[in-house]
Design a protein around this motif. Structure first.
Motif: not given
Ligand SMILES: [Zn+2]
Length: 349
Positions: A190-191, A308-309, A152-155, A217-219
């Motif tokens: 958002a991250l 990486t993220a 999901p992060a790759s998308v 928590e992410l600010g």
């Protein structure tokens, strides 16, 4: 070995079954499956809404949000036994089209691509799977319990790349992004917005709770709302639309600041009509040099960016996105309607 399989196009066929152990072909890794994530696409596949089995077969292994550990790696590959890995989902079409021929198979032009777990290739929800080294991404060992979030992060990584490439057509220094929808894709968007130093707002219907605390928590700032009315004055530079809700999509198209970019990442069901002043939508987009872009899927570069993220993120925060972990024998429960952010099937128990 055990695998979670289904017959595409036939609802109610999802089941755990014994299948032959896979044998790696030349250039392939043999991988021990650790976990798979379950998403909306998987639920639609199980409901028989789409999905295509491999030619000549009725059933196939489901699962495209992979995580595994290498058991055997071919001589001369960049991988070694013990490596934590995920597999890319899509493969280029056989023609190949111009995009696939250049490794940009996420942008395939003829629709003849294949996809693990979805279209003509077995997925990753099995105790062992094979994978071409060329479609494998190695992860930081710290991602052992959350690596299934890389897909999901790759998308999301692709969507951010699209935004940045479009932005570079002119002067581009965005300050703020509004993410609509606080599911896994929205929260990962958002991250990555925070990782870019942006002021991040996340809008979701859910009242204060786990989602709002993850956002805080992410600010970033959480807005419990079902419309973008609250952003009429402070217009965001960017919008990442991750709900697919027709009314939000329409609002988003005219809600950015000038030269804004709206990236549509959610999928809407058809069949719901809205009254729209098309002339006003057109005026807003033209007079502001706005861009509305759709984005789906990911290529190898985006999987690497996602890995990486996530390696840069707080592992405790990532673990809280996984709200349910089910053993393979109880995997069917992961496809029932539930209040999950991300349900995960553990392939080791
Ligand atoms: Zn293609």
């Amino acid at each position: 070995m055990r695998a979670l399989t289904y017959a595409p196009g036939k609802p109610g066929t999802l089941d755990v079954e014994e299948v032959p152990d896979p044998r790696p072909a030349a250039g392939e890794l043999l991988v021990r499956g650790l976990a798979v994530g379950v998403c909306g696409t998987d639920k639609e596949l199980v409901a028989g809404e789409y999905g295509w089995p491999p030619p000549g077969r009725e059933r196939m292994v489901i699962g495209h949000e992979s995580l595994g550990r290498v058991l055997e790696a071919p001589e001369g590959s960049a991988f070694s036994p013990g490596d934590l890995v995920v597999g890319v989902v899509r493969r280029p079409d056989p023609v190949p089209c111009g995009a696939c021929g250049r490794g940009e198979f996420d942008m395939c032009r003829n629709g003849r691509y294949t996809e693990r777990g979805i279209k003509e290739l077995d997925g990753y929800a099995s105790e062992r799977w094979t994978l071409k080294a060329a479609y494998t991404v190695r992860l930081d060992p710290a991602l052992e319990s959350v690596g299934m979030l890389v897909e999901p992060a790759s998308v999301v990584a692709k969507a951010w790349e699209q935004i940045e490439r479009i932005g570079s057509r002119a002067w581009f220094e965005p300050r703020s992004v509004l993410v609509t929808g606080a599911g896994p894709v929205g929260l990962l968007a958002a991250l990555m917005g925070r990782q870019r130093g942006l002021e991040v707002h996340v809008l979701d219907r859910a009242p204060e709770g786990l989602k709002s605390s993850l956002v805080a928590e992410l600010g970033a700032t959480y807005h419990s709302a079902g419309s973008l009315e609250g952003f009429a004055r402070a217009r965001p530079d960017l919008i990442m639309e991750c709900t697919g809700a027709g009314s939000i999509v329409l609002e988003a198209m005219t809600a950015t600041a000038a030269a804004g970019i709206v990236c549509l990442c959610g999928l809407s069901p058809g069949g719901r009509a809205f009254q729209v002043d098309a002339g006003m939508v057109n005026r807003d987009i033209v007079l502001e040099n706005d861009v509305v872009v759709g984005s789906v899927n990911a290529n190898l570069r985006h999987f690497r960016a996602a890995a990486t993220a996530l390696a840069r993120a707080d592992p405790k925060w990532l673990r809280r996105l996984v709200t349910r972990r089910l053993p393979l024998e109880h995997a069917l429960a992961a496809f029932e309607p539930a209040d999950d952010i991300k349900a995960v099937i553990d392939l080791t128990t």
